[in-house]
Design a protein around this motif. Structure first.
Motif, mmCIF file in Angstrom:
data_model
loop_
_atom_site.group_PDB
_atom_site.id
_atom_site.type_symbol
_atom_site.label_atom_id
_atom_site.label_comp_id
_atom_site.label_asym_id
_atom_site.label_seq_id
_atom_site.Cartn_x
_atom_site.Cartn_y
_atom_site.Cartn_z
ATOM 1 N N CYS A 447 13.702 66.920 -13.228
ATOM 2 C CA CYS A 447 14.086 65.561 -12.815
ATOM 3 C C CYS A 447 13.755 65.331 -11.339
ATOM 4 C CB CYS A 447 15.570 65.358 -13.079
ATOM 5 S SG CYS A 447 16.182 63.705 -12.686
ATOM 6 N N ARG A 448 14.039 66.329 -10.500
ATOM 7 C CA ARG A 448 13.762 66.200 -9.065
ATOM 8 C C ARG A 448 12.263 66.122 -8.794
ATOM 9 N NH1 ARG A 448 17.415 70.572 -8.431
ATOM 10 N NH2 ARG A 448 15.713 71.822 -7.603
ATOM 11 N N GLU A 449 11.468 66.774 -9.624
ATOM 12 C CA GLU A 449 10.015 66.755 -9.436
ATOM 13 C C GLU A 449 9.393 65.415 -9.797
ATOM 14 O OE1 GLU A 449 8.380 69.926 -11.697
ATOM 15 O OE2 GLU A 449 9.373 71.521 -10.534
ATOM 16 N N ASN A 450 9.989 64.697 -10.748
ATOM 17 C CA ASN A 450 9.367 63.490 -11.293
ATOM 18 C C ASN A 450 9.992 62.187 -10.811
ATOM 19 O OD1 ASN A 450 7.327 64.384 -13.602
ATOM 20 N ND2 ASN A 450 9.098 65.779 -13.678
ATOM 21 N N PHE A 451 11.172 62.276 -10.201
ATOM 22 C CA PHE A 451 11.847 61.047 -9.772
ATOM 23 C C PHE A 451 12.312 61.173 -8.327
ATOM 24 C CE2 PHE A 451 12.554 61.504 -14.367
ATOM 25 C CZ PHE A 451 11.894 60.355 -14.808
ATOM 26 N N ASN A 452 12.513 60.028 -7.734
ATOM 27 C CA ASN A 452 12.859 59.964 -6.315
ATOM 28 C C ASN A 452 14.191 60.653 -6.054
ATOM 29 O OD1 ASN A 452 13.728 58.966 -3.708
ATOM 30 N ND2 ASN A 452 12.034 57.539 -3.864
ATOM 31 N N THR A 453 14.172 61.657 -5.168
ATOM 32 C CA THR A 453 15.388 62.389 -4.803
ATOM 33 C C THR A 453 15.483 62.513 -3.287
ATOM 34 O OG1 THR A 453 14.283 64.541 -4.959
ATOM 35 C CG2 THR A 453 15.413 63.739 -6.932
ATOM 36 N N LYS A 454 16.670 62.852 -2.844
ATOM 37 C CA LYS A 454 16.919 63.082 -1.422
ATOM 38 C C LYS A 454 17.988 64.168 -1.327
ATOM 39 C CE LYS A 454 18.177 60.619 2.837
ATOM 40 N NZ LYS A 454 18.610 59.318 3.402
ATOM 41 N N LYS A 455 17.699 65.212 -0.597
ATOM 42 C CA LYS A 455 18.624 66.343 -0.470
ATOM 43 C C LYS A 455 18.991 66.905 -1.845
ATOM 44 C CE LYS A 455 20.718 64.492 3.759
ATOM 45 N NZ LYS A 455 21.973 64.021 4.395
ATOM 46 N N ASN A 456 17.988 66.981 -2.715
ATOM 47 C CA ASN A 456 18.164 67.503 -4.083
ATOM 48 C C ASN A 456 19.096 66.647 -4.938
ATOM 49 O OD1 ASN A 456 16.446 69.744 -3.749
ATOM 50 N ND2 ASN A 456 18.107 70.928 -2.798
ATOM 51 N N GLU A 457 19.317 65.407 -4.526
ATOM 52 C CA GLU A 457 20.150 64.488 -5.303
ATOM 53 C C GLU A 457 19.349 63.244 -5.654
ATOM 54 O OE1 GLU A 457 24.639 65.651 -3.830
ATOM 55 O OE2 GLU A 457 23.721 63.859 -2.980
ATOM 56 N N LEU A 458 19.657 62.647 -6.787
ATOM 57 C CA LEU A 458 18.891 61.522 -7.320
ATOM 58 C C LEU A 458 19.255 60.238 -6.582
ATOM 59 C CD1 LEU A 458 16.863 61.014 -9.684
ATOM 60 C CD2 LEU A 458 18.834 60.352 -11.076
ATOM 61 N N THR A 459 18.225 59.499 -6.146
ATOM 62 C CA THR A 459 18.467 58.226 -5.477
ATOM 63 C C THR A 459 18.680 57.116 -6.506
ATOM 64 O OG1 THR A 459 16.136 57.612 -5.417
ATOM 65 C CG2 THR A 459 16.973 58.937 -3.573
ATOM 66 N N ARG A 460 19.063 55.955 -6.018
ATOM 67 C CA ARG A 460 19.246 54.802 -6.901
ATOM 68 C C ARG A 460 17.931 54.435 -7.585
ATOM 69 N NH1 ARG A 460 23.460 50.852 -6.550
ATOM 70 N NH2 ARG A 460 24.039 51.874 -4.591
ATOM 71 N N GLN A 461 16.837 54.465 -6.819
ATOM 72 C CA GLN A 461 15.537 54.159 -7.406
ATOM 73 C C GLN A 461 15.136 55.206 -8.441
ATOM 74 O OE1 GLN A 461 13.590 51.349 -6.954
ATOM 75 N NE2 GLN A 461 12.506 52.264 -8.682
ATOM 76 N N GLY A 462 15.445 56.461 -8.144
ATOM 77 C CA GLY A 462 15.162 57.518 -9.109
ATOM 78 C C GLY A 462 15.921 57.308 -10.407
ATOM 79 N N PHE A 463 17.158 56.835 -10.314
ATOM 80 C CA PHE A 463 17.966 56.554 -11.500
ATOM 81 C C PHE A 463 17.351 55.412 -12.302
ATOM 82 C CE2 PHE A 463 21.735 54.434 -13.452
ATOM 83 C CZ PHE A 463 22.105 55.463 -14.309
ATOM 84 N N MET A 464 16.831 54.388 -11.614
ATOM 85 C CA MET A 464 16.155 53.279 -12.290
ATOM 86 C C MET A 464 14.918 53.783 -13.029
ATOM 87 S SD MET A 464 17.808 50.409 -11.535
ATOM 88 C CE MET A 464 18.936 49.752 -10.310
ATOM 89 N N ASP A 465 14.132 54.603 -12.355
ATOM 90 C CA ASP A 465 12.890 55.116 -12.957
ATOM 91 C C ASP A 465 13.189 56.017 -14.150
ATOM 92 O OD1 ASP A 465 11.497 53.743 -11.035
ATOM 93 O OD2 ASP A 465 11.246 55.479 -9.706
ATOM 94 N N LEU A 466 14.291 56.748 -14.085
ATOM 95 C CA LEU A 466 14.674 57.611 -15.193
ATOM 96 C C LEU A 466 14.958 56.781 -16.448
ATOM 97 C CD1 LEU A 466 15.360 60.542 -16.052
ATOM 98 C CD2 LEU A 466 17.697 60.115 -15.273
ATOM 99 N N ASN A 467 15.631 55.651 -16.281
ATOM 100 C CA ASN A 467 15.915 54.776 -17.417
ATOM 101 C C ASN A 467 14.659 54.052 -17.902
ATOM 102 O OD1 ASN A 467 19.060 54.359 -18.074
ATOM 103 N ND2 ASN A 467 18.829 54.833 -15.890
#
Length: 632
Positions: A447-467
């Motif tokens: 998940c961290r490799e494919n979506f936007n993260t910061k400090k090994n945590e998922l960002t809001r944009q990363g959560f959007m992209d995941l959905n």
């Protein structure tokens, strides 16, 4: 007479009417006597005795509100000058002679001047601007409380005709209930009110009925320190053809310390915050996040819990702000199975509930709770399903603006520590809720490799992209997305109706508290035990006539009432409850008539009432503000 196995202890409904005293039958009350009786009823709703003095502006305002007045700050200042130290009951009566109550016709006339469409309603946006920008300005929380009144708000409009009717009916009922209580209590019938007596011995030779000796009270006069009185059911114990009945009158306490206030030096205290959510299951059970808190050294602690407002639109607060919340604090002793109830957030300031006190070093469990009176299964049908995804002219799949806004709100809820990022632990609470499975370390690495993260945590944009990826995996089929949304409490119109997010704040003066979310499960088990224990220790108890082993314990605060049945007998009992006489309140079971079975030698939470006595809180200010604004 013992209750046999399977016999019924029933709550049966009978119509209650205001009893006539021997005096009133023989000598009708004069207009002057009625005036003083009503003055007394209002005064004793705030104070334990008419010999008590009003010692602050707030007390004066509250007493006048209970007497059906709507005092402005200017009016309060007229009677409470810088030289005023106190006012007595006689002063209060004089003020009521000068300040006349507002009639229903006056209220309707005031509202009608604001009704631009002449359809009996006012848009929420217009009401919000009016009440926060002009006259005696209301706070956003006060306006939200008005807009969240389910009985008088629909489709973004405030139905002022229903509101006026409800206001007047509630005023009349609360006054009637208070007068009933004065009528049956011999202490108050014989009590002197200022320089006025209810009646001379020559005109009132018959003493009033005495209260039942079975009522066990924490203080002698506590039952008359009530605010927003609520008539509950009649209790009948029956075995074959034998029946005994008695009445329980329940109302919210009007304790002087019931208002939540921040400690003066709180800005110097250390603070932590955590969010969470109540979720309504298909069977009506409510689950929520639960927490462990560590206090390193003995400290003064200030804890609060309140619904989390996600709405960004001015004048449109989140609809779940009317859901009642509470936080129970239990201390962990030798193990998690041995938890000791310490306290709960009993004090209130609008939609926020809190507690202040000293806690010693140790591990504490924080268990959120709601009565379930406001968080119930949705019954209104949804005619049109919201669109979640769409394709552009090239055929590429995107999330709709409405769905993205909903996902942003979900992110806000599941970001438990509020740092704007999702840790694996936070994300797993979301996954457990929506899919029943956890995300392991390997999957999180992907998940961290494919979506936007910061400090090994998922960002809001990363959560959007995941959905968005989930939508693409389903080739635009939204069914899996709807599973997620329904699990999080959303309906087909993307409205959050079966969940209530909340936020917890913890302050300590000697050390920084630590809080960790540990579970997301039903609020039963440990919590029900804690509630039963608390109500048994702090509530009023009344045994059933003829059945000394069946005891009803009732605990009352400003906004809700909880009843616990204690069965001390060796047999099970079936309690039939009929709430058809209950007024100005809602119960958590959603039924007026139901039955509960109580096992031998056990206790059980029978029901919770949420009091809707809005006319005795700051919502009364709406009338005054509108009238003041019109007359400007």
């Amino acid at each position: 007479m013992a209750i046999s196995p399977g016999s019924d202890a029933a709550f049966s409904s009978q119509r209650s009417t205001l009893s006539e005293s021997p005096r009133s039958k023989k000598f009708p009350l004069t207009e002057e006597e009625i005036f003083y009786m009503n003055c007394r009823a209002a005064y004793l709703t705030v104070f334990k005795s008419s010999l008590d003095n009003i010692i602050s502006k707030d007390q004066l305002c509250l007493a006048l509100q209970h007497a059906g007045r709507n005092p402005s700050q200017k009016t309060i200042n007229k009677y409470w000058t810088p030289q005023t130290a106190k006012l007595n009951f006689d002063d209060f009566c004089l003020i009521l002679r000068k300040e006349k109550p507002i009639s229903k016709a006056e209220l309707l006339k005031s509202f009608k001047q604001l009704d631009v469409k002449d359809d009996g309603s006012i848009l929420h946006t217009d009401l919000y601007k009016l009440l926060t920008k002009r006259g005696e300005k209301m706070t956003q929380e006060e306006v939200n409380a008005i807009i969240n009144l389910a009985d008088v708000n629909t489709d973004g409009k405030f139905d002022y005709i229903k509101f006026c009717k409800l206001y007047m009916t509630t005023n009349e009922q609360c006054l009637k209930t208070t007068l009933e209580k004065l009528e049956v209590d011999s202490k108050l019938r014989c009590q002197q009110f200022g320089s006025h007596m209810e009646g001379s011995p020559e005109r009132d030779p018959s003493p009033g009925p005495k209260p039942s000796p079975r009522i066990i009270r924490k203080t002698d006069q506590e039952s008359f320190s009530n605010k927003g009185d609520t008539r509950s059911s009649l209790l009948t114990t029956r075995e074959f053809r034998t029946s005994v009945s008695f009445t329980i009158t329940m109302g919210a306490n009007s304790k002087q310390n019931s208002k939540l206030t921040e400690p003066n030096s709180i800005k110097e205290w250390q603070c932590v915050q955590s969010k969470g959510c109540f979720f309504l299951e298909e069977d009506g059970e409510i689950i929520s996040h639960q927490y462990r808190m560590q206090i390193a050294q003995r400290s003064l602690v200030y804890l609060t819990i309140k619904p989390l407002n996600l709405s960004q639109a001015e004048g449109k607060p989140s609809p779940w702000l009317s859901v009642d919340t509470a936080l129970y604090i239990l201390k962990e002793n030798e193990s998690q199975a041995n938890l000791q109830l310490i306290c709960f957030t009993e004090l209130r300031n609008r939609e926020m509930f809190g507690w202040t006190g000293e806690l010693g070093p140790g591990i504490y469990w924080l268990i959120p709770s709601t009565t379930g009176c406001r968080l119930k299964k949705e019954i209104k049908p949804i005619t049109e399903e919201a669109q979640l995804v769409y394709r552009d002219e090239t055929g590429e799949l995107f999330l709709t603006k409405e769905f993205r806004s909903t996902l942003s709100d979900i992110f806000e809820v599941i970001d438990l520590d509020g740092n704007g990022l999702l840790s694996l632990e936070e994300y797993n609470f979301f996954e457990l809720r929506t899919s029943g499975e956890k995300c392991d370390e390997d999957a999180w690495a992907v998940c961290r490799e494919n979506f936007n993260t910061k400090k090994n945590e998922l960002t809001r944009q990363g959560f959007m992209d995941l959905n968005l990826m989930e939508a693409k995996d389903g080739e635009g089929d939204p069914r899996d997305l709807w599973v997620t949304l329904h699990s999080m409490g959303y309906n087909k119109a993307l409205e959050l109706t079966e969940a209530c997010p909340f936020v917890i704040d913890i302050y300590a003066d000697k050390c920084k508290p630590r809080i960790k979310t540990v579970h997301m499960e039903a609020c039963s088990g440990q919590l029900e035990k804690a509630i039963c224990k608390f109500v048994l220790n702090k509530g009023d108890a009344k045994s059933m006539d003829g059945y000394e082993n069946i005891i009803v314990h009732t605990y009352k605060c400003d906004t809700w009432i909880t009843s616990v049945i204690e069965n001390k007998s060796d047999n099970k009992v079936i309690i039939h409850i009929n709430n058809e006489l209950s007024k100005n309140c809602v119960n958590n079971r959603g039924l007026d008539i139901f039955a509960v079975e109580v096992a031998p030698k056990s206790t059980m939470v029978m029901h919770c009432f949420l009091i809707k006595a809005f006319c005795f809180i700051n919502l009364k200010k709406i009338f005054l503000l509108l009238i003041l604004w019109i007359n400007m």
